[in-house]
Design a protein around this motif. Structure first.
Motif, PDB file in Angstrom:
ATOM      1  N   ILE A  76       0.838  -1.205   0.000  1.00 40.00           N
ATOM      2  CA  ILE A  76       0.000   0.000   0.000  1.00 40.00           C
ATOM      3  C   ILE A  76       0.871   1.253   0.000  1.00 40.00           C
ATOM      4  CG2 ILE A  76      -1.729   1.303   1.313  1.00 40.00           C
ATOM      5  CD1 ILE A  76      -2.667  -1.424   2.454  1.00 40.00           C
ATOM      6  N   ASP A  77       1.898   1.239   0.819  1.00 44.12           N
ATOM      7  CA  ASP A  77       2.799   2.388   0.925  1.00 44.12           C
ATOM      8  C   ASP A  77       3.506   2.666  -0.398  1.00 44.12           C
ATOM      9  OD1 ASP A  77       4.356   4.359   2.686  1.00 44.12           O
ATOM     10  OD2 ASP A  77       5.964   3.148   1.821  1.00 44.12           O
ATOM     11  N   SER A  78       3.901   1.607  -1.107  1.00 43.14           N
ATOM     12  CA  SER A  78       4.551   1.785  -2.404  1.00 43.14           C
ATOM     13  C   SER A  78       3.611   2.463  -3.384  1.00 43.14           C
ATOM     14  CB  SER A  78       5.003   0.431  -2.960  1.00 43.14           C
ATOM     15  OG  SER A  78       6.037  -0.108  -2.184  1.00 43.14           O
ATOM     16  N   GLY A  79       2.342   2.021  -3.415  1.00 41.82           N
ATOM     17  CA  GLY A  79       1.368   2.665  -4.287  1.00 41.82           C
ATOM     18  C   GLY A  79       1.178   4.120  -3.924  1.00 41.82           C
ATOM     19  N   TYR A  80       1.125   4.410  -2.631  1.00 40.82           N
ATOM     20  CA  TYR A  80       0.930   5.790  -2.182  1.00 40.82           C
ATOM     21  C   TYR A  80       2.105   6.671  -2.576  1.00 40.82           C
ATOM     22  CZ  TYR A  80       0.439   9.823   0.858  1.00 40.82           C
ATOM     23  OH  TYR A  80       0.348  11.115   1.331  1.00 40.82           O
ATOM     24  N   LEU A  82       4.683   6.260  -4.742  1.00 34.25           N
ATOM     25  CA  LEU A  82       4.961   6.425  -6.172  1.00 34.25           C
ATOM     26  C   LEU A  82       3.886   7.257  -6.862  1.00 34.25           C
ATOM     27  CD1 LEU A  82       6.373   2.942  -7.182  1.00 34.25           C
ATOM     28  CD2 LEU A  82       7.608   5.043  -6.684  1.00 34.25           C
ATOM     29  N   ALA A  83       2.626   7.094  -6.451  1.00 34.34           N
ATOM     30  CA  ALA A  83       1.562   7.893  -7.063  1.00 34.34           C
ATOM     31  C   ALA A  83       1.674   9.357  -6.660  1.00 34.34           C
ATOM     32  CB  ALA A  83       0.192   7.340  -6.677  1.00 34.34           C
ATOM     33  N   ARG A  84       2.120   9.638  -5.430  1.00 41.44           N
ATOM     34  CA  ARG A  84       2.327  11.030  -5.036  1.00 41.44           C
ATOM     35  C   ARG A  84       3.468  11.659  -5.832  1.00 41.44           C
ATOM     36  NH1 ARG A  84       0.369  13.442  -0.389  1.00 41.44           N
ATOM     37  NH2 ARG A  84       1.120  15.287  -1.503  1.00 41.44           N
ATOM     38  N   ILE A  85       4.491  10.855  -6.135  1.00 38.61           N
ATOM     39  CA  ILE A  85       5.652  11.387  -6.852  1.00 38.61           C
ATOM     40  C   ILE A  85       5.369  11.521  -8.345  1.00 38.61           C
ATOM     41  CG2 ILE A  85       8.050  10.922  -7.517  1.00 38.61           C
ATOM     42  CD1 ILE A  85       8.351   9.482  -4.819  1.00 38.61           C
ATOM     43  N   TYR A  86       4.791  10.485  -8.935  1.00 39.46           N
ATOM     44  CA  TYR A  86       4.666  10.415 -10.387  1.00 39.46           C
ATOM     45  C   TYR A  86       3.261  10.685 -10.923  1.00 39.46           C
ATOM     46  CZ  TYR A  86       9.199   7.966 -10.336  1.00 39.46           C
ATOM     47  OH  TYR A  86      10.499   7.622 -10.160  1.00 39.46           O
ATOM     48  N   GLY A  87       2.239  10.665 -10.050  1.00 35.93           N
ATOM     49  CA  GLY A  87       0.859  10.673 -10.537  1.00 35.93           C
ATOM     50  C   GLY A  87       0.531  11.807 -11.484  1.00 35.93           C
ATOM     51  N   ASP A  88       0.819  13.049 -11.076  1.00 33.54           N
ATOM     52  CA  ASP A  88       0.504  14.192 -11.930  1.00 33.54           C
ATOM     53  C   ASP A  88       1.280  14.140 -13.239  1.00 33.54           C
ATOM     54  OD1 ASP A  88      -1.278  15.167 -10.074  1.00 33.54           O
ATOM     55  OD2 ASP A  88       0.189  16.495  -9.106  1.00 33.54           O
ATOM     56  N   GLY A  89       2.538  13.725 -13.171  1.00 36.25           N
ATOM     57  CA  GLY A  89       3.355  13.643 -14.380  1.00 36.25           C
ATOM     58  C   GLY A  89       2.849  12.595 -15.352  1.00 36.25           C
ATOM     59  N   PHE A  90       2.437  11.444 -14.815  1.00 33.42           N
ATOM     60  CA  PHE A  90       1.882  10.405 -15.691  1.00 33.42           C
ATOM     61  C   PHE A  90       0.554  10.863 -16.290  1.00 33.42           C
ATOM     62  CE2 PHE A  90       4.300   6.959 -13.225  1.00 33.42           C
ATOM     63  CZ  PHE A  90       5.312   6.948 -14.175  1.00 33.42           C
ATOM     64  N   ALA A  91      -0.284  11.483 -15.471  1.00 31.90           N
ATOM     65  CA  ALA A  91      -1.578  11.946 -15.963  1.00 31.90           C
ATOM     66  C   ALA A  91      -1.404  13.008 -17.045  1.00 31.90           C
ATOM     67  CB  ALA A  91      -2.414  12.492 -14.814  1.00 31.90           C
ATOM     68  N   ALA A 240      -3.159   8.318  -2.331  1.00 30.91           N
ATOM     69  CA  ALA A 240      -2.273   9.343  -2.885  1.00 30.91           C
ATOM     70  C   ALA A 240      -3.059  10.412  -3.631  1.00 30.91           C
ATOM     71  CB  ALA A 240      -1.250   8.694  -3.818  1.00 30.91           C
ATOM     72  N   LEU A 241      -4.061   9.999  -4.410  1.00 27.61           N
ATOM     73  CA  LEU A 241      -4.883  10.975  -5.136  1.00 27.61           C
ATOM     74  C   LEU A 241      -5.629  11.873  -4.159  1.00 27.61           C
ATOM     75  CD1 LEU A 241      -5.929  12.050  -7.808  1.00 27.61           C
ATOM     76  CD2 LEU A 241      -7.714  10.299  -7.753  1.00 27.61           C
ATOM     77  N   MET A 242      -6.156  11.283  -3.097  1.00 26.24           N
ATOM     78  CA  MET A 242      -6.815  12.089  -2.074  1.00 26.24           C
ATOM     79  C   MET A 242      -5.822  13.060  -1.443  1.00 26.24           C
ATOM     80  SD  MET A 242      -9.581  12.847  -0.430  1.00 26.24           S
ATOM     81  CE  MET A 242     -10.748  11.497  -0.689  1.00 26.24           C
ATOM     82  N   GLY A 243      -4.623  12.598  -1.155  1.00 26.51           N
ATOM     83  CA  GLY A 243      -3.613  13.460  -0.548  1.00 26.51           C
ATOM     84  C   GLY A 243      -3.152  14.572  -1.461  1.00 26.51           C
ATOM     85  N   ALA A 244      -3.130  14.302  -2.764  1.00 26.85           N
ATOM     86  CA  ALA A 244      -2.674  15.303  -3.723  1.00 26.85           C
ATOM     87  C   ALA A 244      -3.747  16.322  -4.071  1.00 26.85           C
ATOM     88  CB  ALA A 244      -2.187  14.611  -5.001  1.00 26.85           C
ATOM     89  N   ARG A 245      -5.018  15.965  -3.886  1.00 19.29           N
ATOM     90  CA  ARG A 245      -6.122  16.842  -4.307  1.00 19.29           C
ATOM     91  C   ARG A 245      -6.828  17.551  -3.151  1.00 19.29           C
ATOM     92  NH1 ARG A 245      -8.383  14.889  -9.196  1.00 19.29           N
ATOM     93  NH2 ARG A 245      -6.673  14.615 -10.685  1.00 19.29           N
ATOM     94  N   ARG A 246      -6.757  16.993  -1.970  1.00 18.63           N
ATOM     95  CA  ARG A 246      -7.518  17.551  -0.849  1.00 18.63           C
ATOM     96  C   ARG A 246      -6.580  17.968   0.283  1.00 18.63           C
ATOM     97  NH1 ARG A 246     -10.750  17.809  -4.221  1.00 18.63           N
ATOM     98  NH2 ARG A 246     -12.808  16.785  -4.359  1.00 18.63           N
TER      99      ARG A 246
END
Length: 387
Positions: A76-80, A82-91, A240-246
């Motif tokens: 779970i932590d790995s998903g969190y 990596l998504a916080r680091i790369y999510g916006d860039g991948f999107a 991660a998405l929740m953390g990045a958006r809210r």
């Protein structure tokens, strides 16, 4: 005048609040996320050493036999992370996929090959010297290729025994490769929708796993490792998405984190409430990521960075340490001496992980994954710990 002043203060607080909600806290080294990683890695070492204790720790309390929760925490932590680091860039399609894949593979594969190669060499040398391992069934040479190639989590025959926890790395590599497309799909949705969807997927996947495979999702055999890991990885991505958006105020993030930790402890005291525990661990990770790191601790950062080495090497340390003392016949020693040997082995696992990290892992990663300031790939430490 006093009334106007009170109104001005309220408007000012609202303005500050509105501005702050547009900038959620960025995750950083040296804070609570690193504390959680180190504690989880330390508990994994204790879990792997539990059966070697003079009194099996599972007989003291069944919580010591629930190490799968710690493994799932790292997924779970790995998903969190990596998504916080790369999510916006991948999107936004601004991160080169080739650079990302290269970075992820080089982070995992070299260290894994060195550790599994060292273990295989030790077993071979011991065999030539006429020393048989304490549990020879876990060192079947036919099982080694699938594990060395990190294919054991995809139904490939083999991979049992040896450095068994590496099934997690095998499963996570598949999750890493899917991350760009997952982020492109999920970043179009609202964070609440993604969180609810991830929880529902976890529950449905667990029901399907129990119905069709005969085991709960979180305890599937390693040949189904990728099936086990993906819903948990998605749970981390949703957090991660929740953390990045809210944005959430630090005081509330702290309270939520403490409540999640207390709930997790109560759940373990009550019984094997695994699904509830996994959701509480996800909330705890989210809360830790929402806490600003005002004064990063260099010590905590290094402990967090050592989590990967602890995870990768502790099983090898356990095999070598207790194999040597079994050969010396420790079964005839006093209980106090056996506890001393066990405690010393536990300490050796931490020391061995530190030697591996600073003597091999960090310098090799600095060489293989040097910073590239001109690339749009966001710099992640070459030492980013994974599960």
């Amino acid at each position: 005048h006093h009334l106007r002043r009170r109104r001005f203060c309220r408007v000012q607080r609202m303005t500050v609040g509105e501005a702050t909600t547009q900038a959620p806290v960025r995750i950083a080294r040296g804070g609570w996320l690193d504390v959680l990683r180190f504690v989880a890695a330390a508990l994994i070492i204790l879990y792997h050493f539990r059966e070697a204790a003079p009194v099996a720790l599972g007989e003291v309390h069944p919580v010591f036999d629930r190490g799968y929760l710690l493994t799932n925490f790292f997924i779970i932590d790995s998903g969190y992370v990596l998504a916080r680091i790369y999510g916006d860039g991948f999107a936004g399609r601004t991160i080169p996929l080739r650079s990302y894949v290269r970075q992820r593979l080089l982070r995992v594969v070299p260290s894994h090959l060195v550790v599994i190669g060292t273990l295989a060499l030790l077993v071979a040398v011991a065999a030539l010297a006429g020393i048989a391992p304490s549990n020879p069934q876990w060192f079947d040479w036919g099982q080694l290729p699938a594990q060395a190639l990190l294919m054991q989590a995809y139904g490939v025959p083999g991979g049992q025994g040896w450095n068994a926890p590496t099934w997690t790395l095998s499963a996570l590599l598949g999750c890493y490769l899917l991350l760009p497309w997952i982020c492109r799909a999920l970043w179009r949705l609202g964070p609440g929708t993604v969180v609810v969807g991830a929880v529902v997927l976890l529950l449905v996947a667990d029901w399907a796993s129990r119905s069709w495979l005969g085991d709960p999702l979180f305890r599937l055999p390693l040949r189904f490792g990728f099936v086990r890991a993906l819903p948990l990885f998605l749970l981390g991505i949703a957090a991660a998405l929740m953390g990045a958006r809210r944005y959430v105020a630090p005081r509330w993030a702290g309270r939520v984190g403490l409540a999640a930790m207390a709930g997790f402890v109560v759940a373990q005291a009550i019984g094997d409430l695994a699904l509830i525990s996994l959701i509480l661990l996800t909330i705890l990770i989210w809360a830790a990521g929402a806490l600003p790191v005002a004064r990063p601790s260099r010590l905590i950062e290094q402990l967090g960075l050592m989590a990967f080495a602890m995870f990768l090497t502790n099983e090898v340390t356990r095999i070598v340490w207790f194999g040597a003392f079994d050969a010396l016949g420790q079964a005839d020693w006093s209980l106090a001496v056996r506890w001393g040997v066990w405690a010393a082995g536990l300490i050796t696992a931490f020391v061995g992980a530190a030697i591996f990290r600073y003597g091999f892992d960090r310098p090799v990663q600095a060489w293989l994954n040097p910073p590239r300031p001109r690339t749009p790939l966001p710099r992640t430490s070459a030492d980013r710990p994974i599960a």
